[in-house]
Design a protein around this motif. Structure first.
Motif: not given
Ligand code: AMP
Ligand code: GLY
Length: 447
Positions: A149-151, A191-196, A198-200, A298-300
């Protein structure tokens, strides 16, 4: 030549330090800057509040740039960009590194960013936007957990809830929409699908205008990969923070992943920036999840990352000022990017209590003789003490949660790691805390 740098974090210290290395730069005016830029060669801090008088907002920064004959502006953080600071500099005839207002909304609105990604086919998580609470709750029930869930708006890192259960997701919706947890930023939710995975982070230089697009000059050039460590404690445990340390490059970013990123994320993003007619001359930060189906966006962020910048900039083997000139004048495509072959490790020291409440004004001691070769301390939440030591040497006191990063270069990762942590040993302040595992196996968050 004089350059103005807007911001007061570790990222801006690193930018000012790298600009100051350019032979064409005589002065870097840091507004407001911090204790690190105050002590940096060629750099001068100016406090905008001392300057305002009849001026307000962006006009203050433009006036400071004009009064100091700055011929280039680099805007570090997202907030001023989302409020049109780049536009204000350009209007005053000062080229600015940072997207103009319209493009800066790609970070300021997650809904806009997701629309953009979907419209141009950028690989990303499936999502839906809601302004109605009941509809959001029904959607969560349909989709199940885990779910994210994202604002919609800028929420200083507090607007994203990765919910493991349906109940957690519903509570998050209520808190964001009704509870005003992040103010107006939470009135609209993605509201977004959960992704599995590692982050970079991939930071990149962007040079896009409608004119450059027509002339075939529009481009996005990625930097070396980087990784932030957002959790407070070793082993990726504890609460989320603004970033406890970064490394660059990241070895799990294989050439295959990089080519998938370029094809499925970078190229469609470039196509979109051009198609929307944006004037985007600055930096972009792709937050990526390395999933089993390849990297997903995930984001810009419309700026460089913090603390990633403190790990990536020391690897640049080129003139940062010249790269900024190439970004603004449309010659970025032919700019000669050269990178050092090794690694940078940059752990962050924070104030005791961070990310909750912490004390400020604590004196910092740095044993200069113990700073490793090829290491640099980038200051974030620290200012120059008003009264200098008796011997005249200025000193630093803490002013924020993330206080500084010890950034070290090594030909190998191990060498960089040892240098970074031996440099951390040169820093002391009361209740100082840092992670001991930045860049080690198990340190990064992954799902
Ligand atoms: P964001 O500000 O969108 O990058 O979200 C902050 C953090 O939430 C990210 O660095 C991820 O660790 C986690 N996150 C965001 N979106 C997802 C997603 N769709 N699935 C899993 N984790 C997420
Ligand atoms: N390191 C994450 C950010 O700069 O947003």
């Amino acid at each position: 030549m004089k350059v103005i740098v807007i911001g007061n974090g570790g990222r801006e210290h690193a930018i000012a330090w790298k600009l100051a290395q350019s032979s064409s730069v005589t002065d870097v005016i840091c507004v407001p800057g911090n204790g690190g830029t105050a002590l940096e060669e060629k750099c001068t801090n100016i406090d905008p509040s001392s300057y305002s008088g009849e001026l307000s907002g962006n006009d203050v920064f433009v006036k400071i740039a004009q009064d100091n004959s700055c011929t280039l502006a680099v805007v570090g953080p997202e907030n001023p960009l989302a409020e049109g600071m780049a536009d204000a500099f350009w209007k005053a005839g000062i080229p600015a590194v940072g997207p103009k207002y319209a493009a800066a909304q790609l970070e300021a609105s997650k809904d806009l960013a997701k629309d953009f990604m979907q419209k141009y086919g950028v690989a990303c998580a499936e999502s839906k936007t809601f302004t109605d609470e009941a509809q959001a709750l029904t959607y969560i029930e349909e989709k199940g957990a885990p779910i994210v869930v994202k604002a919609d708006g800028l929420a200083a890192g507090k607007g994203v809830i990765v919910a493991q259960t349906v109940q957690q997701a519903k509570d998050a919706v209520k808190e964001l929409m009704e509870g005003g947890m992040v103010g107006d930023a939470g009135k609209k939710l993605v509201i977004e699908q959960y992704l599995r995975g590692a982050e970079i982070s991939i930071l990149a230089a962007v040079s896009v205008t409608p004119e450059y697009a027509k002339e075939g000059k529009a481009c996005i050039v990625p930097f070396l990969s980087a990784r932030d460590h957002k959790r407070l404690l070793d082993g990726a445990k504890g609460p989320n923070t603004g970033g406890m340390g970064a490394i660059s490059p990241v070895d799990d970013v294989t050439p295959l992943i990089m080519s998938q990123f370029e094809k499925n994320i970078l190229e469609p993003t470039l196509k979109g920036l051009v198609a929307e007619g944006y004037d985007y001359r600055g930096f972009i930060f792709f937050g990526l999840m390395l999933t089993a189906e390849g990297p997903k966006c995930l984001e810009y962020n419309v700026r460089l990352g913090d603390p990633e910048t403190q790990a990536v900039l020391p690897l640049m083997d080129f003139d940062f000022k010249k790269m900024c000139d190439a970004i603004v004048d449309g010659s970025l495509k032919s700019f000669d990017f050269k990178w050092k072959k090794g690694y940078v490790v940059a752990p962050v020291a924070v104030s005791g209590g961070y990310p909750k409440s912490y004390k400020k004004g604590i004196p910092i001691e740095i044993a200069k003789a113990k700073i490793a070769s090829d290491a640099k301390i980038f200051v974030a939440g620290a200012i120059e003490e008003r009264c200098a030591h008796k011997d005249g040497t200025p000193s630093l006191v803490t002013s924020g949660g993330r206080v500084l990063a010890c950034s070290a270069y090594g030909d190998t990762f191990d060498e960089a790691w040892k240098k970074a942590y031996s440099t951390m040993g040169a820093v002391k302040f009361k209740d100082m805390f840092y992670r001991k595992d930045i860049g080690l196996p198990g340190a990064a968050e992954s799902n």
